[in-house]
Scaffold this motif. Structure first.
Motif, PDB file in Angstrom:
ATOM      1  N   MET A   1       0.843  -1.185   0.000  1.00  0.00           N
ATOM      2  CA  MET A   1       0.000   0.000   0.000  1.00  0.00           C
ATOM      3  C   MET A   1       0.889   1.250   0.000  1.00  0.00           C
ATOM      4  N   ASP A   2       0.590   2.225  -0.877  1.00  0.00           N
ATOM      5  CA  ASP A   2       1.323   3.468  -0.843  1.00  0.00           C
ATOM      6  C   ASP A   2       0.393   4.601  -0.450  1.00  0.00           C
ATOM      7  N   THR A   3       0.958   5.825  -0.423  1.00  0.00           N
ATOM      8  CA  THR A   3       0.169   6.975  -0.001  1.00  0.00           C
ATOM      9  C   THR A   3      -1.063   7.157  -0.862  1.00  0.00           C
ATOM     10  N   ALA A   4      -0.897   6.977  -2.178  1.00  0.00           N
ATOM     11  CA  ALA A   4      -2.029   7.161  -3.086  1.00  0.00           C
ATOM     12  C   ALA A   4      -3.158   6.205  -2.753  1.00  0.00           C
ATOM     13  N   ASP A   5      -2.832   4.960  -2.441  1.00  0.00           N
ATOM     14  CA  ASP A   5      -3.861   3.981  -2.093  1.00  0.00           C
ATOM     15  C   ASP A   5      -4.661   4.456  -0.888  1.00  0.00           C
ATOM     16  N   LEU A   6      -3.977   4.929   0.131  1.00  0.00           N
ATOM     17  CA  LEU A   6      -4.660   5.379   1.345  1.00  0.00           C
ATOM     18  C   LEU A   6      -5.589   6.549   1.027  1.00  0.00           C
ATOM     19  N   LEU A   7      -5.102   7.507   0.262  1.00  0.00           N
ATOM     20  CA  LEU A   7      -5.909   8.672  -0.062  1.00  0.00           C
ATOM     21  C   LEU A   7      -7.091   8.315  -0.950  1.00  0.00           C
ATOM     22  N   GLU A   8      -6.882   7.393  -1.856  1.00  0.00           N
ATOM     23  CA  GLU A   8      -7.981   6.996  -2.735  1.00  0.00           C
ATOM     24  C   GLU A   8      -9.041   6.202  -1.973  1.00  0.00           C
ATOM     25  N   ARG A   9      -8.625   5.462  -0.945  1.00  0.00           N
ATOM     26  CA  ARG A   9      -9.603   4.805  -0.079  1.00  0.00           C
ATOM     27  C   ARG A   9     -10.406   5.828   0.705  1.00  0.00           C
ATOM     28  N   SER A  10      -9.706   6.841   1.194  1.00  0.00           N
ATOM     29  CA  SER A  10     -10.332   7.815   2.085  1.00  0.00           C
ATOM     30  C   SER A  10     -11.121   8.882   1.325  1.00  0.00           C
ATOM     31  N   TYR A  11     -10.634   9.269   0.147  1.00  0.00           N
ATOM     32  CA  TYR A  11     -11.266  10.334  -0.628  1.00  0.00           C
ATOM     33  C   TYR A  11     -11.340   9.922  -2.095  1.00  0.00           C
ATOM     34  N   PRO A  12     -12.235   9.000  -2.418  1.00  0.00           N
ATOM     35  CA  PRO A  12     -12.305   8.480  -3.788  1.00  0.00           C
ATOM     36  C   PRO A  12     -12.981   9.455  -4.747  1.00  0.00           C
ATOM     37  N   GLY A  13     -12.726   9.225  -6.028  1.00  0.00           N
ATOM     38  CA  GLY A  13     -13.445   9.975  -7.057  1.00  0.00           C
ATOM     39  C   GLY A  13     -12.686  11.169  -7.601  1.00  0.00           C
ATOM     40  N   ARG A  14     -13.092  11.612  -8.780  1.00  0.00           N
ATOM     41  CA  ARG A  14     -12.419  12.713  -9.455  1.00  0.00           C
ATOM     42  C   ARG A  14     -12.617  14.039  -8.726  1.00  0.00           C
ATOM     43  N   ARG A  15     -13.760  14.205  -8.088  1.00  0.00           N
ATOM     44  CA  ARG A  15     -14.036  15.464  -7.402  1.00  0.00           C
ATOM     45  C   ARG A  15     -13.061  15.721  -6.250  1.00  0.00           C
ATOM     46  N   ALA A  16     -12.483  14.655  -5.720  1.00  0.00           N
ATOM     47  CA  ALA A  16     -11.553  14.799  -4.594  1.00  0.00           C
ATOM     48  C   ALA A  16     -10.093  14.829  -5.051  1.00  0.00           C
ATOM     49  N   GLU A  17      -9.867  14.946  -6.347  1.00  0.00           N
ATOM     50  CA  GLU A  17      -8.491  14.869  -6.863  1.00  0.00           C
ATOM     51  C   GLU A  17      -7.599  15.976  -6.303  1.00  0.00           C
ATOM     52  N   LEU A  18      -8.103  17.215  -6.282  1.00  0.00           N
ATOM     53  CA  LEU A  18      -7.293  18.312  -5.743  1.00  0.00           C
ATOM     54  C   LEU A  18      -7.009  18.105  -4.263  1.00  0.00           C
ATOM     55  N   LYS A  19      -8.011  17.664  -3.529  1.00  0.00           N
ATOM     56  CA  LYS A  19      -7.821  17.417  -2.098  1.00  0.00           C
ATOM     57  C   LYS A  19      -6.744  16.362  -1.881  1.00  0.00           C
ATOM     58  N   ARG A  20      -6.775  15.309  -2.665  1.00  0.00           N
ATOM     59  CA  ARG A  20      -5.748  14.267  -2.532  1.00  0.00           C
ATOM     60  C   ARG A  20      -4.362  14.830  -2.833  1.00  0.00           C
ATOM     61  N   ASP A  21      -4.270  15.691  -3.850  1.00  0.00           N
ATOM     62  CA  ASP A  21      -2.971  16.259  -4.215  1.00  0.00           C
ATOM     63  C   ASP A  21      -2.451  17.169  -3.103  1.00  0.00           C
ATOM     64  N   ILE A  22      -3.318  17.964  -2.521  1.00  0.00           N
ATOM     65  CA  ILE A  22      -2.909  18.811  -1.395  1.00  0.00           C
ATOM     66  C   ILE A  22      -2.404  17.939  -0.248  1.00  0.00           C
ATOM     67  N   PHE A  23      -3.126  16.866   0.035  1.00  0.00           N
ATOM     68  CA  PHE A  23      -2.703  15.959   1.100  1.00  0.00           C
ATOM     69  C   PHE A  23      -1.330  15.354   0.804  1.00  0.00           C
ATOM     70  N   ARG A  24      -1.118  14.891  -0.427  1.00  0.00           N
ATOM     71  CA  ARG A  24       0.167  14.262  -0.779  1.00  0.00           C
ATOM     72  C   ARG A  24       1.327  15.227  -0.569  1.00  0.00           C
ATOM     73  N   GLN A  25       1.177  16.434  -1.093  1.00  0.00           N
ATOM     74  CA  GLN A  25       2.277  17.395  -0.999  1.00  0.00           C
ATOM     75  C   GLN A  25       2.477  17.874   0.437  1.00  0.00           C
ATOM     76  N   ALA A  26       1.380  18.081   1.157  1.00  0.00           N
ATOM     77  CA  ALA A  26       1.494  18.509   2.550  1.00  0.00           C
ATOM     78  C   ALA A  26       2.174  17.432   3.395  1.00  0.00           C
ATOM     79  N   LEU A  27       1.785  16.188   3.188  1.00  0.00           N
ATOM     80  CA  LEU A  27       2.388  15.091   3.945  1.00  0.00           C
ATOM     81  C   LEU A  27       3.891  15.041   3.701  1.00  0.00           C
ATOM     82  N   ARG A  28       4.280  15.152   2.442  1.00  0.00           N
ATOM     83  CA  ARG A  28       5.712  15.107   2.109  1.00  0.00           C
ATOM     84  C   ARG A  28       6.457  16.268   2.750  1.00  0.00           C
ATOM     85  N   LEU A  29       5.917  17.470   2.626  1.00  0.00           N
ATOM     86  CA  LEU A  29       6.600  18.641   3.174  1.00  0.00           C
ATOM     87  C   LEU A  29       6.642  18.626   4.696  1.00  0.00           C
TER      88      LEU A  29
END
Length: 208
Positions: A1-29
């Protein structure tokens, strides 16, 4: 399981794409720069979005930190509850709690690292009451399992509220050491030993 898998489980769908991207970058930073040093502007630059969009989703940086923290806790609880549902005895239940904790940390090391670093900020910050409410809801199934008829007879006499800490305490300590690089052995490689040690420490004397 990677970060994307977790985010896609938690926030699925195209409408949540920006939210997932914010989460990915925030987590890394947050993990690379530290929570205090990371700014909303730094996250915005990595996401190629507007500061307004980030504030729209999360309110402020404290809201973003809390949202990441809650996302990690909920995903961890999903795995815990899935493992616990398969347990048919008290010993298997204790094993399930240890296994799920260890497996989640090893499967999601960046989320686990952030979770450890952010815990103090969230428990002392403006979202502490929301955290308490979420904890009560998220852990209802665990409390029910611990209080089931006959369960206490198999365990040492101790407050029910203390049992979760007794059960995952040793695993938590080792996982923290692994994430910080102080030890090299995979947590999963030791999960059976950790579960056995936990069971020996909390089972009633007559069960030994």
């Amino acid at each position: 399981m990677d970060t994307a898998d977790l985010l896609e489980r938690s926030y699925p769908g195209r409408r949540a794409e920006l939210k997932r991207d914010i989460f990915r970058q925030a987590l890394r930073l947050f993990n690379e720069q530290g929570i205090e040093a990371t700014t909303i502007e730094m996250i915005r630059a990595e996401c190629d979005t507007s500061v307004g969009a980030i504030y729209h989703h999360f309110g402020n940086k404290e809201g973003l930190v809390a949202a990441l923290f809650f996302t990690a806790l909920e995903d961890q609880a999903r795995l815990r509850d899935a493992y616990l549902a398969e347990a048919t005895t008290t010993e298997e239940g204790v094993q399930a709690l240890v296994y799920s904790y260890v497996d989640w940390v090893e499967n999601q090391p960046e989320w686990a690292r952030f979770q450890y670093h952010a815990r103090y900020a969230v428990t002392r910050g403006p979202h502490k009451d929301e955290l308490a409410d979420r904890n009560r809801t998220r852990n209802q199934g665990l409390r029910t399992w611990l209080s089931e008829s006959g369960r206490a007879a198999e365990l040492n006499e101790c407050p029910a509220e203390l049992l979760p800490s007794l059960i995952v305490g040793q695993a938590d300590s080792y996982c923290r050491a692994w994430l910080s690089g102080r030890v090299q052995g995979s947590p999963k490689a030791y999960r059976e030993l950790l579960a056995q040690a936990t069971w020996r420490s909390i089972r009633r004397e007559s069960e030994r």
